[in-house]
Scaffold this motif. Structure first.
Motif, PDB file in Angstrom:
ATOM      1  N   LYS A   1       3.574 -22.595  -5.085  1.00 51.34           N
ATOM      2  CA  LYS A   1       4.333 -21.351  -5.199  1.00 51.34           C
ATOM      3  C   LYS A   1       3.797 -20.575  -6.389  1.00 51.34           C
ATOM      4  N   LEU A   2       3.417 -19.323  -6.160  1.00 52.23           N
ATOM      5  CA  LEU A   2       2.891 -18.464  -7.215  1.00 52.23           C
ATOM      6  C   LEU A   2       3.801 -17.249  -7.377  1.00 52.23           C
ATOM      7  N   ASP A   3       4.206 -16.990  -8.608  1.00 49.84           N
ATOM      8  CA  ASP A   3       4.964 -15.782  -8.937  1.00 49.84           C
ATOM      9  C   ASP A   3       4.085 -14.864  -9.772  1.00 49.84           C
ATOM     10  N   PHE A   4       4.319 -13.553  -9.634  1.00 52.77           N
ATOM     11  CA  PHE A   4       3.452 -12.557 -10.264  1.00 52.77           C
ATOM     12  C   PHE A   4       4.249 -11.662 -11.208  1.00 52.77           C
ATOM     13  N   ASN A   5       3.530 -11.015 -12.109  1.00 56.33           N
ATOM     14  CA  ASN A   5       4.149 -10.022 -12.974  1.00 56.33           C
ATOM     15  C   ASN A   5       4.638  -8.850 -12.134  1.00 56.33           C
ATOM     16  N   PRO A   6       5.662  -8.135 -12.615  1.00 57.03           N
ATOM     17  CA  PRO A   6       6.184  -7.007 -11.839  1.00 57.03           C
ATOM     18  C   PRO A   6       5.111  -5.969 -11.506  1.00 57.03           C
ATOM     19  N   LEU A   7       5.201  -5.458 -10.286  1.00 54.80           N
ATOM     20  CA  LEU A   7       4.343  -4.376  -9.836  1.00 54.80           C
ATOM     21  C   LEU A   7       5.026  -3.035 -10.090  1.00 54.80           C
ATOM     22  N   THR A   8       4.239  -1.994 -10.106  1.00 52.25           N
ATOM     23  CA  THR A   8       4.798  -0.644 -10.138  1.00 52.25           C
ATOM     24  C   THR A   8       4.620  -0.033  -8.761  1.00 52.25           C
ATOM     25  N   VAL A   9       5.729   0.176  -8.066  1.00 49.41           N
ATOM     26  CA  VAL A   9       5.711   0.683  -6.697  1.00 49.41           C
ATOM     27  C   VAL A   9       6.510   1.981  -6.655  1.00 49.41           C
ATOM     28  N   LYS A  10       5.820   3.084  -6.486  1.00 48.42           N
ATOM     29  CA  LYS A  10       6.471   4.400  -6.456  1.00 48.42           C
ATOM     30  C   LYS A  10       7.357   4.614  -7.679  1.00 48.42           C
TER      31      LYS A  10
ATOM     32  N   MET B   1       0.846  -1.180   0.000  1.00 50.82           N
ATOM     33  CA  MET B   1       0.000   0.000   0.000  1.00 50.82           C
ATOM     34  C   MET B   1       0.893   1.245   0.000  1.00 50.82           C
ATOM     35  N   VAL B   2       0.552   2.211  -0.867  1.00 50.51           N
ATOM     36  CA  VAL B   2       1.268   3.478  -0.949  1.00 50.51           C
ATOM     37  C   VAL B   2       0.281   4.609  -0.701  1.00 50.51           C
TER      38      VAL B   2
ATOM     39  N   ASP C   1      -2.048   4.990   1.482  1.00 51.08           N
ATOM     40  CA  ASP C   1      -3.394   4.449   1.687  1.00 51.08           C
ATOM     41  C   ASP C   1      -4.039   3.905   0.415  1.00 51.08           C
ATOM     42  N   THR C   2      -3.260   3.750  -0.652  1.00 53.75           N
ATOM     43  CA  THR C   2      -3.771   3.188  -1.900  1.00 53.75           C
ATOM     44  C   THR C   2      -3.205   1.784  -2.083  1.00 53.75           C
ATOM     45  N   ILE C   3      -4.090   0.800  -2.262  1.00 57.15           N
ATOM     46  CA  ILE C   3      -3.682  -0.590  -2.440  1.00 57.15           C
ATOM     47  C   ILE C   3      -3.103  -0.798  -3.838  1.00 57.15           C
ATOM     48  N   ILE C   4      -1.963  -1.480  -3.902  1.00 58.62           N
ATOM     49  CA  ILE C   4      -1.375  -1.866  -5.192  1.00 58.62           C
ATOM     50  C   ILE C   4      -1.830  -3.295  -5.482  1.00 58.62           C
ATOM     51  N   TYR C   5      -2.874  -3.428  -6.273  1.00 58.94           N
ATOM     52  CA  TYR C   5      -3.451  -4.737  -6.534  1.00 58.94           C
ATOM     53  C   TYR C   5      -2.520  -5.577  -7.406  1.00 58.94           C
ATOM     54  N   PRO C   6      -2.338  -6.872  -7.075  1.00 54.28           N
ATOM     55  CA  PRO C   6      -1.351  -7.701  -7.769  1.00 54.28           C
ATOM     56  C   PRO C   6      -1.849  -8.433  -9.016  1.00 54.28           C
ATOM     57  N   TRP C   7      -3.114  -8.312  -9.388  1.00 50.66           N
ATOM     58  CA  TRP C   7      -3.689  -8.998 -10.546  1.00 50.66           C
ATOM     59  C   TRP C   7      -3.545 -10.511 -10.386  1.00 50.66           C
ATOM     60  N   CYS C   8      -3.551 -11.264 -11.497  1.00 51.01           N
ATOM     61  CA  CYS C   8      -3.490 -12.723 -11.438  1.00 51.01           C
ATOM     62  C   CYS C   8      -2.034 -13.194 -11.359  1.00 51.01           C
ATOM     63  N   TYR C   9      -1.848 -14.463 -10.927  1.00 48.73           N
ATOM     64  CA  TYR C   9      -0.482 -14.977 -10.885  1.00 48.73           C
ATOM     65  C   TYR C   9       0.049 -15.198 -12.303  1.00 48.73           C
ATOM     66  N   LYS C  10       1.374 -15.149 -12.437  1.00 43.80           N
ATOM     67  CA  LYS C  10       2.026 -15.354 -13.733  1.00 43.80           C
ATOM     68  C   LYS C  10       2.399 -16.808 -13.949  1.00 43.80           C
TER      69      LYS C  10
ATOM     70  N   LEU D   1      12.282  -4.662  -3.851  1.00 48.73           N
ATOM     71  CA  LEU D   1      11.669  -3.569  -3.102  1.00 48.73           C
ATOM     72  C   LEU D   1      12.767  -2.803  -2.372  1.00 48.73           C
ATOM     73  N   LYS D   2      12.733  -1.485  -2.448  1.00 50.05           N
ATOM     74  CA  LYS D   2      13.833  -0.665  -1.953  1.00 50.05           C
ATOM     75  C   LYS D   2      13.657  -0.185  -0.516  1.00 50.05           C
ATOM     76  N   GLU D   3      12.447  -0.189   0.015  1.00 49.04           N
ATOM     77  CA  GLU D   3      12.210   0.384   1.337  1.00 49.04           C
ATOM     78  C   GLU D   3      11.081  -0.343   2.042  1.00 49.04           C
ATOM     79  N   THR D   4      11.041  -0.201   3.375  1.00 52.93           N
ATOM     80  CA  THR D   4       9.951  -0.767   4.163  1.00 52.93           C
ATOM     81  C   THR D   4       8.655  -0.061   3.802  1.00 52.93           C
ATOM     82  N   MET D   5       7.604  -0.871   3.604  1.00 49.74           N
ATOM     83  CA  MET D   5       6.319  -0.310   3.188  1.00 49.74           C
ATOM     84  C   MET D   5       5.178  -0.999   3.921  1.00 49.74           C
ATOM     85  N   PRO D   6       4.021  -0.322   4.025  1.00 44.73           N
ATOM     86  CA  PRO D   6       2.850  -0.985   4.587  1.00 44.73           C
ATOM     87  C   PRO D   6       2.379  -2.127   3.693  1.00 44.73           C
ATOM     88  N   VAL D   7       1.981  -3.234   4.328  1.00 45.26           N
ATOM     89  CA  VAL D   7       1.362  -4.351   3.617  1.00 45.26           C
ATOM     90  C   VAL D   7       0.049  -4.643   4.321  1.00 45.26           C
TER      91      VAL D   7
END
Length: 411
Positions: free
Chosen positions: A247-256, A220-221, A223-232, A285-291
């Motif tokens: 084990k499920l891997d996902f497509n890259p997210l856009t975080v900040k 979450m960035v 207070d906005t949820i970064i939805y992960p879509w379907c698994y890859k 991921l470069k920094e601690t973030m809310p999950v």
């Protein structure tokens, strides 16, 4: 009945006689003032092999205090798991020794269903689940959340039958022909084979939509949820008889602005449990973030119970369709949670989320390089847990067990 034989590696036993132990004792201690029944414990299979001087082709059995065999499984990561029962504040002893294992019913299993848009679906003796896959995403459908399959009147696997019935091409051929002349009759025919209708052993009556569904975790960035879509991609690591792991891997997210963050989930469901263990990690991921862990709300004023201190949250879902009862949703947390809250969608977002009303969220922090571990699942009031009060007790007890694990010694 689907069954499996338990083999360590193959069919023969070899011991190096003189200096070998003939048996090991596993002592399990319960620190809580409540009984722990059917809870899964883990010991290192390599330690068992070393202590018993087992050859690679050895077989073993696990015995309770009466000397009766109990089921076990050797997992992909080298653990020997088996269910135990320990009275409140007490100790129970189990024996591991060379022997021929008995035939065991499969209680936890699953697979990918490419015939249904790459669903990854799994179940145990109590509940069923699915995560949506790449073929669904390719169609542009936003299947962010976990879906559920209710289950009752049986402890055997049902998903193969549910999918086979739902996807039967001959059945749909008849429906499509009938729709040309009688749409109402065609709709009635669908009800005779659809898994959205209860045929006496379970169904899909849960609405996911473009939400976190039954307990997906997401960054979450602001207070906005970064939805992960379907698994890859998905890989089944354990497939019964007592544990399913995927084990499920996902497509890259856009975080900040960073487009290289990749999520991985390892989901584990044990026999006899209403809840999946899930370990979530994010690479790059470069920094601690809310999950957040979220459960979608289908009523703005629905029955929500949260206990950050107790480590659990619940929600009573109304289900889709008439006469389908209530689904009792929940999530539990072995580590401290910063906060739990209900967040309702704005009118605009409500339209984007298929008219869902919001989420109940548990908020924690994710540190780069770590795993975020939590448990999520449900019960159905037509099955073994009938009331929200009973479900809240189950969830509170489950969270306490997570925070006060059984102590296991082997010698």
């Amino acid at each position: 009945m689907k069954k499996i034989f338990l083999w360590c590696v193959s069919a023969f036993l070899c011991l190096s006689c003189a200096e070998n132990k003939s048996a090991l004792t596993v002592t399990v201690t319960n620190p809580l003032a409540t009984e722990r029944a059917g809870e899964m414990v883990e010991v290192s299979m390599s330690e068992v092999s070393d202590l018993l001087k087992l050859a690679d082709t050895a077989q073993i059995v696990v015995l309770d205090k009466e000397g009766e065999q109990i089921p076990y499984q050797i997992t992909y990561d080298g653990k020997l798991i088996f269910p135990v029962t320990v009275a409140s504040g007490a100790t129970a002893a189990y024996t591991i020794e060379p022997g021929t294992p008995a035939e065991v019913d499969v209680k936890a299993c699953g697979r990918q269903y490419p015939e249904r848009a790459d669903d990854m679906a799994w179940e145990n003796d109590l509940v069923g689940f699915r995560a949506y896959g790449p073929a669904l995403q390719a169609r542009g459908e936003k299947g962010f959340g976990y879906d559920l399959f209710t289950k009752y009147n049986t402890t055997e696997p049902i998903l193969e039958d549910l999918y086979a019935s739902e996807l039967n091409p001959e059945s749909w051929k008849k429906v499509n022909e009938l729709r040309k002349t009688d749409k109402k009759a065609a709709d009635e025919l669908v009800k005779t084979f659809s898994y959205h209708v209860d045929h006496g052993y379970g169904m899909d009556c849960y609405a996911v939509g473009p939400t976190l569904g039954a307990g997906v975790a997401a960054l979450m960035v602001n207070d906005t949820i970064i939805y992960p879509w379907c698994y890859k991609t998905g890989e089944v690591l354990d497939n019964g008889p007592l544990r399913f792991t995927v084990k499920l891997d996902f497509n890259p997210l856009t975080v900040k602005g960073d487009t290289t963050v990749v999520e991985t989930r390892v989901i584990t469901l044990d026999a006899g449990s209403h809840l999946n263990r899930t370990a979530v990690s994010y690479t790059s991921l470069k920094e601690t973030m809310p999950v957040v862990t979220g459960i979608v709300l289908h009523e703005p004023d629905g029955a929500v119970t949260t206990s950050a201190e107790g480590g659990y949250m619940t929600y009573v879902d109304p289900t889709t369709g008439p006469d389908n009862g209530k689904i009792l949703m929940g999530a539990a947390f072995p580590a401290d949670v910063k906060s739990m809250k209900t967040v309702l969608f704005s009118p605009e977002e409500k339209k984007m989320r298929n008219n869902a009303d919001g989420h109940v969220l548990a908020v924690s922090d994710y540190e780069p390089g770590s795993e975020y571990v939590y448990y999520w699942g449900f019960a159905w009031d037509k099955a073994d847990i009938k009331t929200p009060e009973a479900w809240n007790r189950y969830m509170a007890d489950f969270a306490q067990r997570l925070r006060n694990p059984l102590k296991v010694e082997i010698k």
